[in-house]
Design a protein around this motif. Structure first.
Motif, PDB file in Angstrom:
ATOM      1  N   LEU A  64       0.828  -1.195   0.000  1.00  0.00           N
ATOM      2  CA  LEU A  64       0.000   0.000   0.000  1.00  0.00           C
ATOM      3  C   LEU A  64       0.865   1.247   0.000  1.00  0.00           C
ATOM      4  N   PRO A  65       0.350   2.345  -0.547  1.00  0.00           N
ATOM      5  CA  PRO A  65       1.089   3.608  -0.445  1.00  0.00           C
ATOM      6  C   PRO A  65       1.125   4.081   1.004  1.00  0.00           C
ATOM      7  N   PRO A  66       2.143   4.834   1.406  1.00  0.00           N
ATOM      8  CA  PRO A  66       2.304   5.239   2.816  1.00  0.00           C
ATOM      9  C   PRO A  66       1.079   5.875   3.464  1.00  0.00           C
ATOM     10  N   PRO A  67       0.304   6.696   2.763  1.00  0.00           N
ATOM     11  CA  PRO A  67      -0.860   7.280   3.455  1.00  0.00           C
ATOM     12  C   PRO A  67      -1.867   6.252   3.953  1.00  0.00           C
ATOM     13  N   LEU A  68      -1.878   5.060   3.337  1.00  0.00           N
ATOM     14  CA  LEU A  68      -2.870   4.057   3.710  1.00  0.00           C
ATOM     15  C   LEU A  68      -2.373   3.082   4.762  1.00  0.00           C
ATOM     16  N   CYS A  69      -1.066   2.962   4.913  1.00  0.00           N
ATOM     17  CA  CYS A  69      -0.555   1.950   5.820  1.00  0.00           C
ATOM     18  C   CYS A  69       0.806   2.359   6.336  1.00  0.00           C
ATOM     19  N   ASP A  70       0.948   2.406   7.661  1.00  0.00           N
ATOM     20  CA  ASP A  70       2.220   2.801   8.244  1.00  0.00           C
ATOM     21  C   ASP A  70       2.927   1.647   8.944  1.00  0.00           C
ATOM     22  N   GLU A  71       2.389   0.420   8.823  1.00  0.00           N
ATOM     23  CA  GLU A  71       3.046  -0.723   9.455  1.00  0.00           C
ATOM     24  C   GLU A  71       3.986  -1.398   8.467  1.00  0.00           C
ATOM     25  N   GLU A  72       4.896  -2.208   8.978  1.00  0.00           N
ATOM     26  CA  GLU A  72       5.827  -2.943   8.127  1.00  0.00           C
ATOM     27  C   GLU A  72       5.046  -3.826   7.152  1.00  0.00           C
ATOM     28  N   GLN A  73       5.385  -3.723   5.865  1.00  0.00           N
ATOM     29  CA  GLN A  73       4.590  -4.419   4.858  1.00  0.00           C
ATOM     30  C   GLN A  73       5.267  -5.668   4.304  1.00  0.00           C
ATOM     31  N   THR A  74       6.504  -5.936   4.691  1.00  0.00           N
ATOM     32  CA  THR A  74       7.164  -7.170   4.291  1.00  0.00           C
ATOM     33  C   THR A  74       7.957  -7.696   5.465  1.00  0.00           C
ATOM     34  N   VAL A  75       8.336  -8.940   5.385  1.00  0.00           N
ATOM     35  CA  VAL A  75       9.169  -9.555   6.403  1.00  0.00           C
ATOM     36  C   VAL A  75      10.479  -9.942   5.743  1.00  0.00           C
ATOM     37  N   ALA A  76      11.594  -9.560   6.343  1.00  0.00           N
ATOM     38  CA  ALA A  76      12.904  -9.815   5.748  1.00  0.00           C
ATOM     39  C   ALA A  76      13.066 -11.298   5.428  1.00  0.00           C
ATOM     40  N   GLY A  77      13.517 -11.585   4.196  1.00  0.00           N
ATOM     41  CA  GLY A  77      13.756 -12.957   3.798  1.00  0.00           C
ATOM     42  C   GLY A  77      12.518 -13.719   3.382  1.00  0.00           C
ATOM     43  N   ARG A  78      11.343 -13.119   3.450  1.00  0.00           N
ATOM     44  CA  ARG A  78      10.096 -13.812   3.145  1.00  0.00           C
ATOM     45  C   ARG A  78       9.751 -13.625   1.668  1.00  0.00           C
ATOM     46  N   LEU A  79       9.463 -14.712   1.010  1.00  0.00           N
ATOM     47  CA  LEU A  79       9.063 -14.646  -0.379  1.00  0.00           C
ATOM     48  C   LEU A  79       7.595 -14.250  -0.476  1.00  0.00           C
ATOM     49  N   LEU A  80       7.308 -13.164  -1.182  1.00  0.00           N
ATOM     50  CA  LEU A  80       5.947 -12.739  -1.436  1.00  0.00           C
ATOM     51  C   LEU A  80       5.550 -13.184  -2.833  1.00  0.00           C
ATOM     52  N   GLY A  81       4.371 -13.740  -2.967  1.00  0.00           N
ATOM     53  CA  GLY A  81       3.883 -14.116  -4.279  1.00  0.00           C
ATOM     54  C   GLY A  81       4.303 -15.521  -4.682  1.00  0.00           C
ATOM     55  N   ASP A  82       3.717 -15.986  -5.783  1.00  0.00           N
ATOM     56  CA  ASP A  82       4.008 -17.294  -6.358  1.00  0.00           C
ATOM     57  C   ASP A  82       5.311 -17.194  -7.148  1.00  0.00           C
ATOM     58  N   ALA A  83       6.315 -17.955  -6.748  1.00  0.00           N
ATOM     59  CA  ALA A  83       7.643 -17.843  -7.357  1.00  0.00           C
ATOM     60  C   ALA A  83       7.619 -18.079  -8.859  1.00  0.00           C
ATOM     61  N   ARG A  84       6.652 -18.843  -9.350  1.00  0.00           N
ATOM     62  CA  ARG A  84       6.587 -19.116 -10.789  1.00  0.00           C
ATOM     63  C   ARG A  84       6.183 -17.881 -11.585  1.00  0.00           C
ATOM     64  N   PHE A  85       5.554 -16.909 -10.928  1.00  0.00           N
ATOM     65  CA  PHE A  85       5.023 -15.737 -11.624  1.00  0.00           C
ATOM     66  C   PHE A  85       5.783 -14.455 -11.317  1.00  0.00           C
ATOM     67  N   VAL A  86       6.412 -14.360 -10.156  1.00  0.00           N
ATOM     68  CA  VAL A  86       7.045 -13.101  -9.780  1.00  0.00           C
ATOM     69  C   VAL A  86       8.330 -12.885 -10.567  1.00  0.00           C
ATOM     70  N   PRO A  87       8.782 -11.636 -10.712  1.00  0.00           N
ATOM     71  CA  PRO A  87      10.010 -11.336 -11.443  1.00  0.00           C
ATOM     72  C   PRO A  87      11.244 -11.691 -10.627  1.00  0.00           C
ATOM     73  N   PRO A  88      12.403 -11.744 -11.271  1.00  0.00           N
ATOM     74  CA  PRO A  88      13.622 -12.138 -10.543  1.00  0.00           C
ATOM     75  C   PRO A  88      13.951 -11.237  -9.369  1.00  0.00           C
ATOM     76  N   GLU A  89      13.692  -9.937  -9.487  1.00  0.00           N
ATOM     77  CA  GLU A  89      14.032  -9.054  -8.369  1.00  0.00           C
ATOM     78  C   GLU A  89      13.167  -9.318  -7.149  1.00  0.00           C
ATOM     79  N   GLN A  90      11.971  -9.864  -7.344  1.00  0.00           N
ATOM     80  CA  GLN A  90      11.115 -10.166  -6.201  1.00  0.00           C
ATOM     81  C   GLN A  90      11.565 -11.442  -5.499  1.00  0.00           C
ATOM     82  N   LEU A  91      12.186 -12.353  -6.245  1.00  0.00           N
ATOM     83  CA  LEU A  91      12.732 -13.557  -5.633  1.00  0.00           C
ATOM     84  C   LEU A  91      13.933 -13.238  -4.753  1.00  0.00           C
TER      85      LEU A  91
END
Length: 296
Positions: free
Chosen positions: A175-202
């Motif tokens: 979310l953009p900062p005005p909508l959410c001020d909490e941590e939006q990812t967890v270090a080392g955690r893969l977000l999304g389906d690895a088969r579909f996400v781009p290399p930088e997201q892996l």
């Protein structure tokens, strides 16, 4: 769960589908008699640590699942378009936890459709993909990055104007900062389906921008056209290496001829390793895709 009352007014009729972080049920609104869909936070899904590809997936902590579900609720409350699914109600049920209420859309996930029927012809894919680009455009216009677009987050059903595509599941969205001020990812955690996400997201999911959604949505288009994915890999480590070092498989090698060269060039650009070599924004994608519209 049929017969359960959620949020003191929605009487569950039946289970529809598993969707990201939750279970989706058809329900009747006791106040109006209207049929709706209610998404309830289910058991947190298993998570994979991309730094330890061979490890057994662990259950996502409940606190993280709840935080993601809150983000999804915030995002859906701001949606308005015909190819996303705006929420119409929501809250915390005393017995069953957080819930989001949507317009009822029943159909088939694209992943299931491809598994049952195989790839779709280009003249069928073209209008559906345009609807997918429009859904992504709506998210990007309000500053939301989906981060988990796949054929399992795309619903096909019949809308007022014919076959309709709806982009679902914003549980991994940024979310953009005005909508959410909490941590939006967890270090080392893969977000999304690895088969579909781009290399930088892996590799570094915290730094992805809107071009990650373009890559993932283009992978959906590739799969719809071929019934296959751009990369064939036995595990996540191999997949990450292939996505970083090699070009995706060619449409022409997986589709019956003839395959228009402009379509192949368009898809390859959306699947470029580097975000800087992809389309700059979703408006550019839409313009390019519309130019490929098949002759009627």
């Amino acid at each position: 769960m049929p017969g359960t009352v959620l949020l003191q007014r929605y009487h569950v009729v039946r289970h529809i589908r598993r969707e990201g972080l939750g279970e989706v049920f058809s329900a009747e609104d006791a106040s109006t008699g209207r049929r709706v869909a209610v998404k309830v936070l289910g058991e947190p899904p298993a998570r994979v640590d991309p730094a330890s590809v061979l490890s057994v997936p662990e259950r996502m902590p409940l606190a993280e699942a709840q935080a993601r579900f809150r983000r999804e609720a915030l995002a859906c409350a701001r949606l308005r378009g015909p190819h996303t699914l705006p929420s119409i109600d929501g809250g915390a049920d005393p017995k069953h936890g957080p819930a989001i209420v949507f317009e009822l859309r029943e159909g088939e996930l694209l992943a299931d459709h491809i598994a049952r029927h195989g790839p779709l012809p280009f003249d069928v894919v073209h209008p559906l993909a345009e609807q997918l680009w429009l859904a992504v455009a709506e998210l990007h216009e309000i500053g939301i990055i989906h981060r988990d677009i796949s054929s399992s987050s795309v619903l096909l059903d019949r809308g007022p104007d014919g076959e309709r595509l709806t982009l679902l599941d914003l549980g991994s969205c940024k979310l953009p900062p005005p909508l959410c001020d909490e941590e939006q990812t967890v270090a080392g955690r893969l977000l999304g389906d690895a088969r579909f996400v781009p290399p930088e997201q892996l590799m570094k999911g915290k730094t992805v921008d809107h071009r990650a959604d373009i890559y993932a949505a283009m992978t959906v288009v590739f799969q719809a056209l071929t019934g296959e994915l751009p990369y064939a890999a036995r595990n996540l480590m191999m997949l990450a290496d292939l996505k970083t070092r090699t070009a995706p498989r060619r449409l022409g090698s997986l589709m019956p001829p003839p395959v228009d060269r402009p379509v192949e060039v368009f898809v390859n650009r959306g699947l470029a390793h580097s975000p800087d070599r992809r389309f700059a924004n979703i408006a550019e994608v839409l313009d390019g895709w519309r130019a490929l519209r098949p002759a009627t």
